[in-house]
Design a protein around this motif. Structure first.
Motif, short mmCIF file in Angstrom:
data_model
loop_
_atom_site.label_atom_id
_atom_site.label_comp_id
_atom_site.label_asym_id
_atom_site.label_seq_id
_atom_site.Cartn_x
_atom_site.Cartn_y
_atom_site.Cartn_z
N PRO A 199 6.57 2.15 6.64
CA PRO A 199 7.30 3.38 6.30
C PRO A 199 6.78 4.11 5.07
CG PRO A 199 8.84 1.67 6.93
CD PRO A 199 7.50 1.01 6.83
N GLN A 200 6.08 3.42 4.18
CA GLN A 200 5.55 4.10 2.99
C GLN A 200 4.57 5.21 3.35
OE1 GLN A 200 4.63 0.15 0.79
NE2 GLN A 200 4.72 1.70 -0.81
N VAL A 201 3.94 5.08 4.51
CA VAL A 201 2.96 6.08 4.93
C VAL A 201 3.57 7.48 5.02
CG1 VAL A 201 1.49 6.82 6.87
CG2 VAL A 201 1.48 4.43 6.13
N ILE A 202 4.81 7.57 5.45
CA ILE A 202 5.41 8.89 5.68
C ILE A 202 6.18 9.42 4.49
CG2 ILE A 202 5.56 8.43 8.15
CD1 ILE A 202 8.61 8.12 7.78
N GLU A 203 6.20 8.71 3.37
CA GLU A 203 6.91 9.19 2.21
C GLU A 203 6.22 10.42 1.63
OE1 GLU A 203 7.20 6.02 -0.57
OE2 GLU A 203 8.61 4.85 0.64
N PRO A 204 7.01 11.45 1.25
CA PRO A 204 6.40 12.64 0.64
C PRO A 204 5.63 12.28 -0.62
CG PRO A 204 8.69 13.06 1.25
CD PRO A 204 8.47 11.57 1.43
N LEU A 205 4.54 12.97 -0.84
CA LEU A 205 3.71 12.69 -2.00
C LEU A 205 4.44 13.05 -3.29
CD1 LEU A 205 0.89 11.86 -3.06
CD2 LEU A 205 0.25 14.27 -2.91
N ASP A 206 4.48 12.10 -4.22
CA ASP A 206 5.03 12.34 -5.56
C ASP A 206 3.86 12.74 -6.45
OD1 ASP A 206 6.09 12.33 -8.07
OD2 ASP A 206 7.10 10.38 -7.88
N HIS A 207 3.75 14.02 -6.75
CA HIS A 207 2.59 14.51 -7.49
C HIS A 207 2.52 13.91 -8.89
CE1 HIS A 207 0.86 17.48 -4.72
NE2 HIS A 207 2.10 17.67 -4.31
N GLU A 208 3.65 13.57 -9.46
CA GLU A 208 3.62 12.97 -10.79
C GLU A 208 2.98 11.59 -10.77
OE1 GLU A 208 7.49 12.94 -12.42
OE2 GLU A 208 7.66 15.12 -12.59
N GLN A 209 3.07 10.94 -9.58
CA GLN A 209 2.53 9.59 -9.47
C GLN A 209 1.27 9.55 -8.62
OE1 GLN A 209 3.84 6.96 -11.05
NE2 GLN A 209 5.35 8.31 -11.97
N SER A 210 0.76 10.70 -8.19
CA SER A 210 -0.39 10.71 -7.29
C SER A 210 -1.56 10.00 -7.94
CB SER A 210 -0.78 12.15 -6.93
OG SER A 210 -1.18 12.85 -8.09
N GLY A 211 -2.23 9.22 -7.13
CA GLY A 211 -3.39 8.45 -7.63
C GLY A 211 -3.05 7.02 -7.88
N LEU A 212 -1.79 6.72 -8.24
CA LEU A 212 -1.43 5.34 -8.54
C LEU A 212 -1.52 4.47 -7.28
CD1 LEU A 212 1.59 5.79 -10.96
CD2 LEU A 212 -0.82 5.45 -11.53
N GLY A 213 -1.21 5.09 -6.13
CA GLY A 213 -1.23 4.32 -4.90
C GLY A 213 -2.61 4.03 -4.37
N GLU A 214 -3.63 4.64 -4.97
CA GLU A 214 -4.97 4.42 -4.48
C GLU A 214 -5.41 2.98 -4.65
OE1 GLU A 214 -6.30 6.98 -3.00
OE2 GLU A 214 -4.57 8.16 -3.59
N PHE A 215 -4.76 2.24 -5.54
CA PHE A 215 -5.21 0.89 -5.82
C PHE A 215 -4.45 -0.16 -5.01
CE2 PHE A 215 -5.90 3.53 -9.57
CZ PHE A 215 -7.27 3.35 -9.75
N SER A 216 -3.49 0.31 -4.19
CA SER A 216 -2.74 -0.62 -3.37
C SER A 216 -3.31 -0.63 -1.97
CB SER A 216 -1.25 -0.24 -3.33
OG SER A 216 -1.09 1.04 -2.75
N SER A 217 -3.10 -1.71 -1.24
CA SER A 217 -3.64 -1.82 0.10
C SER A 217 -2.69 -1.16 1.08
CB SER A 217 -3.83 -3.28 0.47
OG SER A 217 -2.61 -3.97 0.40
#
Length: 228
Positions: free
Chosen positions: A210-228
């Motif tokens: 379900p995380q795939v469809i979560e709206p992008l949080d621009h304040e946190q964008s980029g942090l998820g790049e390091f998760s699988s």
């Protein structure tokens, strides 16, 4: 085009929405990130009361061995292509979806993924063509999704979009003869589709949750790049 799909509505709701019964082997598993060569849930013109699962990628009938296949077909010219000829004439299907994904390239920067879905509808149907490829030792039921010009919503994201059928045109698509399909393969005409930015987690087909469809949080964008 359409290169990624999802279908995560509850089974009972899915069957009620399309007045059809799931007949897939192995049961039904919600999917948030369906990639080419995975299976898509479809309803064919030959079994309009059944929801089955077909390989995403129409395999040319002349192929000597199974391949990933053709995931999209341009609706404007599909009837002119030898690979789609028989399917166009007699094998329409509905490709079921909770929303598809598309990527926008802003100013040649990293592509930004979007989720596109229909508001207030548990699932949508895209126009597809199905076929059955027969090899020496296996038979594969396969499907391709038809595409068309973008509507106003999609125009700012991509220059193509899947043929999303209005709900009242779904049965017409399944019943269409070879002279009718192009009339139905139009940019989606209504204003009830919605698109929003999501994270690049969708880029990895292994991320299917379900995380795939979560709206992008621009304040946190980029942090998820390091998760699988």
């Amino acid at each position: 085009m359409c290169g990624r799909n999802s279908l995560f509505v509850e089974q009972g709701d899915l069957e009620a929405r399309f007045d059809a019964e799931l007949v897939t082997d192995g049961g039904y598993t919600p999917r948030y990130n369906i990639a080419p060569a995975d299976d898509l849930h479809i309803i064919t013109n030959e079994a309009s009361n059944e929801i089955d699962r077909y390989h995403w990628g129409l395999i040319p009938f002349w192929a000597d061995e199974s391949v990933e296949g053709i995931i999209n077909a341009r609706s404007e010219t599909a009837d002119e292509k030898r690979v789609f000829e028989q399917a166009w004439e007699s094998r329409p299907c509905l490709v079921l979806s909770s929303g598809f994904y598309e990527w926008k390239s802003p100013n040649s920067e990293m592509k930004q993924p979007y989720r596109i879905h229909r508001e207030d509808d548990p699932a949508i149907a895209m126009a597809g063509l199905w076929d059955v490829w027969e090899g020496d030792d296996e038979t594969i039921s396969c499907v391709t999704i038809l595409t068309t010009e973008p509507n106003d919503l999609m125009n700012s994201i991509h220059d193509r979009m899947p043929v999303v059928l209005p709900q009242d045109a779904e049965s017409d698509w399944l019943a269409a003869d070879s002279d009718t399909p192009k009339e139905l393969c139009q940019p989606y005409p209504k204003d009830d589709l919605d698109a929003y930015e999501i994270s690049t987690r969708v880029n990895n087909p292994g991320n299917d949750d379900p995380q795939v469809i979560e709206p992008l949080d621009h304040e946190q964008s980029g942090l998820g790049e390091f998760s699988s």
